[in-house]
Write a protein that holds these residues in place. Structure first.
Motif, PDB file in Angstrom:
ATOM      1  N   ALA A  27       8.326 -11.199   7.004  1.00  0.00           N
ATOM      2  CA  ALA A  27       7.731 -12.284   5.842  1.00  0.00           C
ATOM      3  C   ALA A  27       6.430 -11.956   6.996  1.00  0.00           C
ATOM      4  O   ALA A  27       4.507 -11.187   7.306  1.00  0.00           O
ATOM      5  CB  ALA A  27       7.330 -13.665   5.549  1.00  0.00           C
ATOM      6  N   CYS A  28       7.009 -11.921   8.168  1.00  0.00           N
ATOM      7  CA  CYS A  28       5.829 -11.744   9.424  1.00  0.00           C
ATOM      8  C   CYS A  28       5.642  -9.922   9.887  1.00  0.00           C
ATOM      9  O   CYS A  28       3.837 -10.518   9.958  1.00  0.00           O
ATOM     10  CB  CYS A  28       6.422 -12.342  10.505  1.00  0.00           C
ATOM     11  N   CYS A  29       6.161  -9.017   9.199  1.00  0.00           N
ATOM     12  CA  CYS A  29       5.770  -8.127   9.235  1.00  0.00           C
ATOM     13  C   CYS A  29       5.113  -7.385   7.837  1.00  0.00           C
ATOM     14  O   CYS A  29       4.230  -6.616   7.956  1.00  0.00           O
ATOM     15  CB  CYS A  29       6.750  -7.049   9.949  1.00  0.00           C
ATOM     16  N   ALA A  30       5.618  -8.044   7.019  1.00  0.00           N
ATOM     17  CA  ALA A  30       5.182  -7.574   5.633  1.00  0.00           C
ATOM     18  C   ALA A  30       4.010  -8.313   5.263  1.00  0.00           C
ATOM     19  O   ALA A  30       2.500  -7.602   4.368  1.00  0.00           O
ATOM     20  CB  ALA A  30       5.646  -8.042   4.333  1.00  0.00           C
ATOM     21  N   LEU A  31       3.461  -9.598   5.306  1.00  0.00           N
ATOM     22  CA  LEU A  31       2.406 -10.220   5.055  1.00  0.00           C
ATOM     23  C   LEU A  31       0.302  -9.486   5.248  1.00  0.00           C
ATOM     24  O   LEU A  31       0.498  -9.248   4.673  1.00  0.00           O
ATOM     25  CB  LEU A  31       1.989 -11.730   5.516  1.00  0.00           C
ATOM     26  N   PRO A  32       0.787  -9.152   6.672  1.00  0.00           N
ATOM     27  CA  PRO A  32      -0.392  -8.703   6.950  1.00  0.00           C
ATOM     28  C   PRO A  32      -0.522  -7.046   5.887  1.00  0.00           C
ATOM     29  O   PRO A  32      -1.793  -6.650   5.726  1.00  0.00           O
ATOM     30  CB  PRO A  32       0.307  -7.810   8.753  1.00  0.00           C
ATOM     31  N   VAL A  33       0.290  -6.060   5.795  1.00  0.00           N
ATOM     32  CA  VAL A  33       0.185  -5.140   5.128  1.00  0.00           C
ATOM     33  C   VAL A  33       0.191  -5.599   3.677  1.00  0.00           C
ATOM     34  O   VAL A  33      -1.396  -5.048   2.886  1.00  0.00           O
ATOM     35  CB  VAL A  33       1.709  -4.493   4.892  1.00  0.00           C
ATOM     36  N   LEU A  34       0.544  -7.101   2.997  1.00  0.00           N
ATOM     37  CA  LEU A  34      -0.358  -7.149   1.744  1.00  0.00           C
ATOM     38  C   LEU A  34      -1.738  -7.562   1.859  1.00  0.00           C
ATOM     39  O   LEU A  34      -1.613  -7.504   0.753  1.00  0.00           O
ATOM     40  CB  LEU A  34       0.765  -7.843   1.779  1.00  0.00           C
ATOM     41  N   ILE A  35      -1.776  -8.080   2.603  1.00  0.00           N
ATOM     42  CA  ILE A  35      -3.002  -9.145   2.941  1.00  0.00           C
ATOM     43  C   ILE A  35      -4.264  -7.283   2.572  1.00  0.00           C
ATOM     44  O   ILE A  35      -5.072  -7.497   1.952  1.00  0.00           O
ATOM     45  CB  ILE A  35      -3.299 -10.163   3.645  1.00  0.00           C
ATOM     46  N   THR A  36      -3.733  -7.046   3.461  1.00  0.00           N
ATOM     47  CA  THR A  36      -5.139  -5.278   3.761  1.00  0.00           C
ATOM     48  C   THR A  36      -4.502  -5.415   2.400  1.00  0.00           C
ATOM     49  O   THR A  36      -6.157  -4.332   1.953  1.00  0.00           O
ATOM     50  CB  THR A  36      -4.352  -4.248   4.985  1.00  0.00           C
ATOM     51  N   ALA A  37      -3.545  -4.652   1.672  1.00  0.00           N
ATOM     52  CA  ALA A  37      -3.754  -4.021   0.467  1.00  0.00           C
ATOM     53  C   ALA A  37      -4.405  -4.948  -0.950  1.00  0.00           C
ATOM     54  O   ALA A  37      -4.852  -4.217  -1.740  1.00  0.00           O
ATOM     55  CB  ALA A  37      -1.838  -3.767   0.207  1.00  0.00           C
ATOM     56  N   GLY A  38      -4.492  -6.299  -0.896  1.00  0.00           N
ATOM     57  CA  GLY A  38      -5.280  -6.880  -1.686  1.00  0.00           C
ATOM     58  C   GLY A  38      -3.625  -7.471  -2.492  1.00  0.00           C
ATOM     59  O   GLY A  38      -4.279  -7.992  -3.829  1.00  0.00           O
ATOM     60  N   VAL A  39      -2.718  -7.292  -2.167  1.00  0.00           N
ATOM     61  CA  VAL A  39      -1.335  -7.853  -2.693  1.00  0.00           C
ATOM     62  C   VAL A  39      -1.545  -9.641  -2.856  1.00  0.00           C
ATOM     63  O   VAL A  39      -1.418 -10.198  -4.127  1.00  0.00           O
ATOM     64  CB  VAL A  39       0.136  -7.402  -2.529  1.00  0.00           C
ATOM     65  N   VAL A  40      -1.653  -9.730  -1.876  1.00  0.00           N
ATOM     66  CA  VAL A  40      -1.550 -11.518  -1.313  1.00  0.00           C
ATOM     67  C   VAL A  40      -2.645 -11.990  -0.730  1.00  0.00           C
ATOM     68  O   VAL A  40      -3.540 -10.721  -0.483  1.00  0.00           O
ATOM     69  CB  VAL A  40      -1.245 -11.547  -0.265  1.00  0.00           C
ATOM     70  N   GLY A  41      -3.053 -12.996  -1.183  1.00  0.00           N
ATOM     71  CA  GLY A  41      -4.904 -13.457  -1.033  1.00  0.00           C
ATOM     72  C   GLY A  41      -5.174 -13.601   0.109  1.00  0.00           C
ATOM     73  O   GLY A  41      -3.762 -13.992   1.090  1.00  0.00           O
TER      74      GLY A  41
END
Length: 106
Positions: A27-41
């Motif tokens: 989650a530490c590695c994936a969350l910044p990518v997901l936030i940048t992609a707009g998948v997660v708020g």
């Protein structure tokens, strides 16, 4: 109450804590990518800063639980090293029955 050291079931706490530590690392590695992609708020950005510390704490707890479980299971035999048999512990029943009497007794 049965002796916890004599429990043959594997301990689940180290595996569970290790799995949670791995999940926190992912989650530490994936969350910044997901936030940048707009998948997660963007609110998830507040959690990203804490995830490395959470992962380290969980990994340390998993290692401590594993060590404690190994230490507890190694104390299941209370015999000293001189009383130990060929397999390392002389506290169990021998495989051959004990013969009482002299060499001529049957």
């Amino acid at each position: 109450m049965p002796d916890p050291a004599a429990d043959p079931r594997p301990q689940r706490a180290p595996k569970a804590l290790g799995g949670l530590a791995a999940l926190a690392c992912v989650a530490c590695c994936a969350l910044p990518v997901l936030i940048t992609a707009g998948v997660v708020g963007a609110g998830a950005g507040a959690v990203v800063g804490w995830l490395p510390a959470v992962a380290v704490v969980l990994a340390v707890l998993a290692a401590g639980a594993w060590w404690y479980g190994q230490r507890r299971s190694s104390r299941s035999c209370s015999c000293g090293p001189k009383a130990a048999g060929g397999d390392g512990c002389g506290c169990h029943r021998p495989a051959e029955p004990l013969v009482v009497g002299g060499p001529d007794a049957r």
